[in-house]
Design a protein around this motif. Sequence first.
Motif, PDB file in Angstrom:
ATOM      1  N   ILE A  11      51.981  23.633  51.839  1.00  0.00           N
ATOM      2  CA  ILE A  11      51.730  22.198  51.674  1.00  0.00           C
ATOM      3  C   ILE A  11      50.445  21.802  52.389  1.00  0.00           C
ATOM      4  N   ARG A  13      47.848  23.526  52.882  1.00  0.00           N
ATOM      5  CA  ARG A  13      46.654  24.021  52.177  1.00  0.00           C
ATOM      6  C   ARG A  13      46.204  23.082  51.068  1.00  0.00           C
ATOM      7  N   GLU A  14      47.128  22.281  50.574  1.00  0.00           N
ATOM      8  CA  GLU A  14      46.794  21.359  49.478  1.00  0.00           C
ATOM      9  C   GLU A  14      46.143  20.105  50.056  1.00  0.00           C
ATOM     10  N   THR A  15      44.908  20.260  50.503  1.00  0.00           N
ATOM     11  CA  THR A  15      44.218  19.157  51.185  1.00  0.00           C
ATOM     12  C   THR A  15      43.891  17.983  50.260  1.00  0.00           C
ATOM     13  N   TRP A  17      45.978  16.544  48.249  1.00  0.00           N
ATOM     14  CA  TRP A  17      47.133  15.658  48.097  1.00  0.00           C
ATOM     15  C   TRP A  17      47.026  14.503  49.089  1.00  0.00           C
ATOM     16  N   VAL A  21      53.350  13.595  48.733  1.00  0.00           N
ATOM     17  CA  VAL A  21      53.409  14.922  49.334  1.00  0.00           C
ATOM     18  C   VAL A  21      54.879  15.291  49.552  1.00  0.00           C
ATOM     19  N   ARG A 146      42.105  30.259  43.600  1.00  0.00           N
ATOM     20  CA  ARG A 146      43.374  29.838  44.201  1.00  0.00           C
ATOM     21  C   ARG A 146      44.013  28.748  43.366  1.00  0.00           C
ATOM     22  N   ARG A 147      43.189  27.827  42.857  1.00  0.00           N
ATOM     23  CA  ARG A 147      43.719  26.665  42.134  1.00  0.00           C
ATOM     24  C   ARG A 147      43.915  26.920  40.642  1.00  0.00           C
ATOM     25  N   ASP A 185      44.503  35.101  42.399  1.00  0.00           N
ATOM     26  CA  ASP A 185      44.358  34.665  43.790  1.00  0.00           C
ATOM     27  C   ASP A 185      44.367  35.896  44.683  1.00  0.00           C
ATOM     28  N   ARG A 189      41.955  33.402  52.604  1.00  0.00           N
ATOM     29  CA  ARG A 189      41.409  32.069  52.793  1.00  0.00           C
ATOM     30  C   ARG A 189      40.235  32.154  53.757  1.00  0.00           C
ATOM     31  N   ASP A 204      37.862  28.697  48.311  1.00  0.00           N
ATOM     32  CA  ASP A 204      38.620  27.458  48.123  1.00  0.00           C
ATOM     33  C   ASP A 204      38.835  27.122  46.649  1.00  0.00           C
TER      34      ASP A 204
END
Length: 205
Positions: A11, A13-15, A17, A21, A146-147, A185, A189, A204
């Motif tokens: 969670i 890592r999902e900057t 958001w 959340v 990653r995304r 992925d 990181r 990223d």
Amino acid sequence: MPQEARVKRAIERETAWTTNVPFIKDVLLLWEPCDEPSVDPDDVLLINCVTQQKWKGPAIKQIEGKGKGVIATMTFKKNQIVCDYHGEIISKQEGEQRLETLNEEPSYLFFFKGKAGEPLCIDAQKHPCDCHPDQDTYGRRMNHSRRNCNLRPQRVSLNLQDGARECVVLLTLRDIGVNEELLWDYGIRRSSFGGEGSDLPWLDD
């Protein structure tokens, strides 16, 4: 079920958001295991593809802004094997020793757990490999995302004529169309390896 700390890290890592959340407790409450697609260890076609490195569908191409990458030349369905991550199978300890000698070179070492849970590593650093000196293998040429990754690695144990072999195949996460870049992925990181990748913004993506 995943550990609470692992969900918390995912969670965090999902900057991007900013609203809605999810709460860690809700994720754990609603979590369901995904069904791993079964792979027949005696699948002759798969064994031939791994040993001969003759995969149908992927192709190496120059990708603008990235250099070499891999695209699909045919459609793939979800959970379909595209290729393997090909290289020398070594122990985790040997892999870590080799990693230390690379200095600033890119790493093509893939760490995973074998069928019995033993820590292993696939070393795809040597290119071309000794077993296929005239071929460029696809797994090591695929770019990271990653995304937007559309592939994921899965360990399989294949029954070859000279005995069982551990390998890692790359399966589709969804249906993939022709000319779509194949991405997975890498699992690293900017903070990985003591922050050595802090100046690599592509981690990223």
